[in-house]
Design an enzyme around this catalytic site. Sequence first.
Site, mmCIF file in Angstrom:
data_model
loop_
_atom_site.group_PDB
_atom_site.id
_atom_site.type_symbol
_atom_site.label_atom_id
_atom_site.label_comp_id
_atom_site.label_asym_id
_atom_site.label_seq_id
_atom_site.Cartn_x
_atom_site.Cartn_y
_atom_site.Cartn_z
ATOM 1 N N ARG A 162 0.538 -1.556 0.053
ATOM 2 C CA ARG A 162 0.304 0.163 0.049
ATOM 3 C C ARG A 162 1.206 1.459 0.199
ATOM 4 N NH1 ARG A 162 -5.197 -1.728 -1.314
ATOM 5 N NH2 ARG A 162 -5.792 -2.717 0.648
ATOM 6 N N ARG B 157 -24.573 -4.001 -6.087
ATOM 7 C CA ARG B 157 -24.391 -5.351 -5.348
ATOM 8 C C ARG B 157 -24.817 -5.176 -3.754
ATOM 9 N NH1 ARG B 157 -17.845 -6.099 -4.886
ATOM 10 N NH2 ARG B 157 -18.409 -5.037 -2.960
#
Length: 369
Positions: free
Chosen positions: A268, A307
């Site tokens: 990250r 979703r």
Amino acid sequence: MIKLHDLHFKPFISEDEIQATVQHMVTAIANDLQDEVPVFVGILNGSFMFVSDFVKKYPKPCEVTFIKLASYEGLKSTDDIQRLVGLTQDLTGRTVVILEDIIDSGKTLAEVHRIFKNENVKELKIATLFYKPEAYKKDFKLHYVGIEIPNKFIVGYGLDYDGLGRDLPAIYQLKTTQHMTNFVLFGPPGAGKGTQAEFLKEKYSLVHISTGDVFRFNIKNETALGMLAKSYMDKGELVPDQVTIDMLNAEVEKNADAKGFIFDGFPRTNAQAEALDKLMDQKDSQINAMIALEVDDEVLVQRLLERGKTSGRADDADENIIRNRIKEYYKKTAILKDYYSAQDKYYGVDGVGSIEDITERLSAVIDSL
Ligand code: IMP
Ligand code: MG
């Protein structure tokens, strides 16, 4: 990393470490020989650099000479070593120290002992800079050993691979692992990363390492690393990179014969990307690519809202939260895009289309690595 002929070698023993080792050997030998004036006998070709550095450091008077032996690879007899240049002076009554660059099977050493059997020297001592104990098949005593090394092929500091590498001042070790395909998979929330990872891992026999899953596994199973990670999380602190890297390392080790890894959710940050590079390097491997699924924000928002209707996930139901997550994603991954672009390893893949089409596009990238 260096390439000689068709093979790749990685840094193994630094110039400084070699020089410190030579100095140790000099000190030990000079102490033992007291006021003898020894004859140092180098075994050519490999020992020329070692002998040169050794005698430069030797603090007392000494003589230096060489013999040249050659083993004929390709011949059936493994004990076939030829004397190309033998002893050119009478060494009767002298203290002789053989200076070898490396002792492997001990074949060469056996020939050295044959040469000296009838020389009536006062003493014959063997000193070798490198020694591969796992390969050694003889029982001649080795009086001075610089560094014991594993039974892997090395080059540099006098040692060659098919003629090349003798001139290198440091030692490099042959990379032996098979080629792996390792990539970092990126994609904003809703890009279909999880779905694609499932397909790709099957298609290419890769191991999918999702940092989130690895964390959950370690914490659930109360591994030492899991407990350590949890202790930070419980305090509301970030888990240090090293803890995460150690967990990933354990995953990589568990799958030592994998054809490669898909890293998901890591790295990250720049520091993590560097740590991952280091980890892969230790495995004689590397990250080949950062592959990012690119999907337009509006498409992502629609997909996630869709979703949310069926999954009931709260973070998929609120458009503001969704947009914020997407924004966060781009903020965080921009640094990594730069990191991997700088190494020519960034690949953006259009993530809009049918699942099969996207798998095809990703496969094209992977096939090109
Ligand atoms: P031995 O006769 O099997 O003990 O091996 C000694 C010789 O093999 C050395 O003098 C080198 O020429 C060669 N050799 C052994 N191991 C290596 C290596 O790792 N790199 C390069 N040459 C090596
Ligand atoms: Mg040699």
